[in-house]
Write an enzyme that holds these catalytic residues in place. Structure first.
Site, PDB file in Angstrom:
ATOM      1  N   ASP A   1       2.913 -14.921  31.018  1.00 17.29           N
ATOM      2  CA  ASP A   1       3.803 -13.787  31.265  1.00 17.29           C
ATOM      3  C   ASP A   1       4.589 -13.983  32.562  1.00 17.29           C
ATOM      4  O   ASP A   1       4.380 -14.940  33.316  1.00 17.29           O
ATOM      5  CB  ASP A   1       2.952 -12.510  31.325  1.00 17.29           C
ATOM      6  CG  ASP A   1       3.737 -11.273  30.931  1.00 17.29           C
ATOM      7  OD1 ASP A   1       4.974 -11.333  30.904  1.00 17.29           O
ATOM      8  OD2 ASP A   1       3.096 -10.240  30.662  1.00 17.29           O
TER       9      ASP A   1
ATOM     10  N   GLY B   1      15.758 -12.687  32.617  1.00 22.96           N
ATOM     11  CA  GLY B   1      17.100 -12.523  32.085  1.00 22.96           C
ATOM     12  C   GLY B   1      17.342 -11.104  31.626  1.00 22.96           C
ATOM     13  O   GLY B   1      18.358 -10.817  31.029  1.00 22.96           O
TER      14      GLY B   1
ATOM     15  N   ASP C   1       9.079  -5.152  25.528  1.00 24.41           N
ATOM     16  CA  ASP C   1       7.971  -4.636  24.723  1.00 24.41           C
ATOM     17  C   ASP C   1       8.504  -3.626  23.705  1.00 24.41           C
ATOM     18  O   ASP C   1       9.479  -2.918  23.962  1.00 24.41           O
ATOM     19  CB  ASP C   1       6.946  -3.939  25.626  1.00 24.41           C
ATOM     20  CG  ASP C   1       6.196  -4.938  26.498  1.00 24.41           C
ATOM     21  OD1 ASP C   1       6.492  -6.146  26.432  1.00 24.41           O
ATOM     22  OD2 ASP C   1       5.311  -4.504  27.260  1.00 24.41           O
TER      23      ASP C   1
HETATM   24  C1  GAL Z   1       3.920  -7.338  29.495  1.00 26.57           C
HETATM   25  C2  GAL Z   1       4.107  -8.039  28.169  1.00 26.57           C
HETATM   26  C3  GAL Z   1       3.198  -7.419  27.141  1.00 26.57           C
HETATM   27  C4  GAL Z   1       1.778  -7.497  27.628  1.00 26.57           C
HETATM   28  C5  GAL Z   1       1.645  -6.878  29.008  1.00 26.57           C
HETATM   29  C6  GAL Z   1       0.256  -7.074  29.581  1.00 26.57           C
HETATM   30  O1  GAL Z   1       4.733  -7.961  30.433  1.00 26.57           O
HETATM   31  O2  GAL Z   1       5.461  -7.930  27.775  1.00 26.57           O
HETATM   32  O3  GAL Z   1       3.347  -8.092  25.920  1.00 26.57           O
HETATM   33  O4  GAL Z   1       1.379  -8.837  27.668  1.00 26.57           O
HETATM   34  O5  GAL Z   1       2.571  -7.431  29.913  1.00 26.57           O
HETATM   35  O6  GAL Z   1       0.117  -6.548  30.853  1.00 26.57           O
END
Ligand code: GAL
Length: 696
Positions: free
Chosen positions: A176, A218, A246
């Site tokens: 991430d 981005g 998300d």
């Molecule tokens: C976000 C990500 C999600 C999930 C979350 C966990 O940045 O887009 O899919 O992984 O973090 O904290």
């Protein structure tokens, strides 16, 4: 988001049916396609960088269902469900832990460790359990100092973490973009992701690399200058990369927003490297998407060759969740070995026409309609890239029907949804093995509430013409064609009309005068037009299309708006408060409490149906006393689109305003609350005792 709805709502007195006995109209010419072909993007590598993920990964991830409460028992139970349901056999084999699997601290030697309470047996043990079930294990980390949930990030530990994952038997890493180290630049970011990509290779274990670099960096916006370079870069160092934020509970904005983000990225996808639209929410609790919406998500994901990673509680899977996730024909489109992502070939009004070439020469065609009304779409075998043939089979992969067409692919796409078709060239006479491809669309002609209005509202007792259009695109003529219209129970819709033969490429239509029954309650009412016909020597087929009529009754007497339902309401933040403010407290302006009223947050727009029955609107205006902010709003009211009131800037120090507005004859009252002086900080705006004066 609210879209204008084209609907009618009138009980149908099917008065005069198809008077002109369904005059055949002129042959249907395929609509000219507005081609919007995507120009090829830079793509320097067409192979998987690590030999993995030659088709988009499939599986399960805990995040949307469990977030930071996930335990090893949850994971194992879902893994068992994947196997026992048969989903694993269909390809759903990755079982991915998202954020929060790890302990808040690394061990003394710097090694990551599993959360001791929720994963007491550790990750290596979990991996061995999953492997014994024929499944694979994925874990999550972030490139930076912390994960998005504030747990230890990988920064400064890339090789150590890669080696740890390898030693545990991990098969997949989601990497991430959180915990940004100080001094991060675009160049350093690329270097960091490249480093982990290489460190995974160096670990000696085959680990799929899934990264989230472009979405945050981005801003998940194709218009952002960083976006395409990050996607291009990711496609060379990773197996999949997120291309959108998300998912949210707002189906239309989230699903069609993701589609729009991903369409320009088609050329970056290839075997081993996939644009990642995020997880499937099929069956996810808290989302409550309809079956059609869940099918639409999976259709778009399959057409765009996105990974298919469901994030629901599979231990409680409903029959419909299982049916959707296990649709073999849709999975086959996603997993097609050619590994091409669907490309936009045309935009027809609100319908995107997307074509995905498949390894056996077929083409998967996605028709995605973003509007709140059903839309007709029409393309051709040639336009979607099929080789010339005398006829084509068109399979609707959800309805599971196959029809033949001479070349035109026409369909009415239901509101805010997508259809997924697989089109195959048919040899010679094989065409006559299938019924002809036909399309039925229904249109209720309710006039707009005022010229240019997005609202089409019918009142009880109103008569609305409803037209059904039938077209035949098959090689075979449709014979003994009859059209009929059915409405909600209690609506008279008249008798079917016989229209004889409809040859290939031609259409016919019929119109019924439908009267909304007196006493019909406000709401949306569906009318279904059905065409029954014969084809071939003695075979029968039928096809249906739907339209809706929105029925509303004008207010009477002196109602306050809290007791009326709106035509549409869009609020700046949270739901519109009815007789309460955002915090659930009473509405109050400068100490005066209003038992009747509305709370909104700027920018907000509410529409109410007046049906020409009201003369005045009176209301007290001001920021709610719960608002201690520095914000400002302005109130603007419109009667049938014409401004009838403008408050100017309203802040906390503005004394309560009483607005008295003439709305005589208006069909629709629009209440708009803007940003006032442009400061959106706490624009908590009240409508105190918003009262209409109407005829009784
Ligand atoms: C976000 C990500 C999600 C999930 C979350 C966990 O940045 O887009 O899919 O992984 O973090 O904290």
């Amino acid at each position: 988001m609210h879209h204008p709805r084209r609907r009618l709502r009138i009980p149908a007195l099917l008065i005069a049916a198809l008077s002109a006995a369904a005059a055949l109209t002129a042959a249907t010419a395929p609509a000219a396609l507005a081609h919007q072909l995507i120009s090829p993007q830079r793509q320097t590598r067409s192979q998987s960088y690590n030999g993995l993920a030659l088709t988009p990964p499939m599986g399960w991830n805990d995040w949307y269902q469990y977030r930071c409460t996930v335990t090893e028992d949850d994971v194992l139970a879902n893994a068992k469900a994947l196997v026992s349901s048969g989903l694993a056999r269909l390809g759903y084999r990755y079982v991915n832990l998202d954020d929060c699997w790890m302990a808040p601290e690394r061990a003394a030697d710097g090694q990551l460790q599993a959360d001791p309470t929720r994963f007491p047996h550790g990750i290596a043990w979990l991996a061995s359990q999953l492997h014994a079930m024929g499944l694979e294990l994925g874990v999550y980390e972030s490139f930076g100092d912390t994960t998005c949930q504030g747990l230890p990030g990988s920064y400064g530990h890339y090789q150590q973490d890669a080696d740890t994952f390898a030693s545990w038997g991990v098969d997949f890493l989601k990497f991430d973009y959180c915990g940004l180290p100080a001094g991060t630049t675009s160049a350093s970011l690329e270097a960091d992701y490249q480093a982990m990509s290489q460190d995974l290779l160096a670990s000696g274990r085959h680990i799929v690399f899934s990264e989230e670099l472009p979405i945050a960096a981005g801003d998940a916006n194709p218009a952002n200058a960083n976006y395409l370079p990050y996607v291009a870069y990711s496609s060379q160092i990773a197996n999949m990369w997120r291309v959108a934020p998300d998912l949210t509970t707002n189906f239309n904005s989230t699903i069609f927003g993701h589609l729009a983000n991903d369409l320009p990225l088609a050329s970056y996808a290839h075997p081993g490297a996939w644009n990642d639209l995020d997880m499937l929410l099929t069956g996810a609790s808290g989302y409550n998407w309809t079956v059609q919406q869940q099918e639409t998500q999976m259709s778009i994901w399959a057409e765009l060759a996105s990974p298919l990673i469901d994030s629901s509680d599979l231990t409680n899977m409903s029959a419909s969740t299982m049916q959707i996730l296990s649709n073999r024909a849709v999975i086959a489109v996603d997993q097609d070995p050619l590994g091409k992502q669907g490309q936009l070939v045309a935009q027809q009004g609100t319908v995107d026409v997307v074509a995905k070439p498949l390894a056996n020469g077929d083409v998967a065609v996605l028709l995605a309609n973003t509007s709140a009304a059903p839309q007709q779409a029409s393309t051709t075998a040639q336009a979607v890239g099929l080789h010339p043939a005398g006829a084509y089979a068109v399979s609707d992969l959800w309805v599971n029907t196959t029809r033949e067409t001479a070349g035109v692919i026409a369909a009415t796409v239901p509101a805010e949804s997508a259809m997924l078709l697989r089109v195959s060239p048919l040899p010679g006479l094989a065409a006559y093995a299938f019924p002809p491809l036909t399309d039925v669309s229904a249109t209720a002609q309710v006039p707009p509430a005022y010229p240019g209005s997005q609202f089409e509202v019918a009142q009880p007792g109103q008569t609305v013409p409803v037209t059904a259009m039938f077209q035949n695109e098959g090689l075979a003529p449709a014979t003994d064609v009859s059209l009929s219209l059915a409405g909600p129970s209690g609506w008279a819709t008249g008798s079917p009309v016989s229209v004889g033969t409809v040859p290939t490429g031609q259409e016919t239509d019929g119109t019924w005068q439908v009267t909304v029954p007196a006493g019909t309650a406000a709401g949306d009412y569906t009318l279904t037009a059905t065409t029954a016909y014969n084809w071939g020597p003695r075979r029968t087929a039928s096809e249906s299309g739907q339209t809706e009529i929105q029925v509303d009754t004008p207010p009477a007497g002196t109602p306050t708006l809290d007791g009326l339902s709106w035509l549409s309401a869009v609020n700046g933040y949270g739901p519109v408060g009815i007789n309460e403010n955002y915090y659930g407290g009473p509405l109050s302006i400068h100490g005066v409490v209003y038992p009747h009223g509305l709370w909104v947050n700027s920018v907000a727009t509410l529409y109410y149906y007046l049906g020409g029955n009201c003369s005045a609107f009176n209301v007290d205006l001001g920021l709610d006393d719960s608002d201690k902010g520095t914000g400002a709003v302005d109130y603007e009211f419109y009667a049938d689109g014409n401004q009838v009131y403008n408050s100017g800037v309203v802040t906390n120090s503005t004394p309560t305003i009483h607005a008295s507005v003439n709305v005589t004859g208006a069909n629709v009252l629009e209440l708009y609350v803007g940003e006032g002086n442009g400061t959106i900080n706490y624009g908590n705006a009240d409508f105190g005792n918003p009262q209409l004066t109407c005829a009784s």
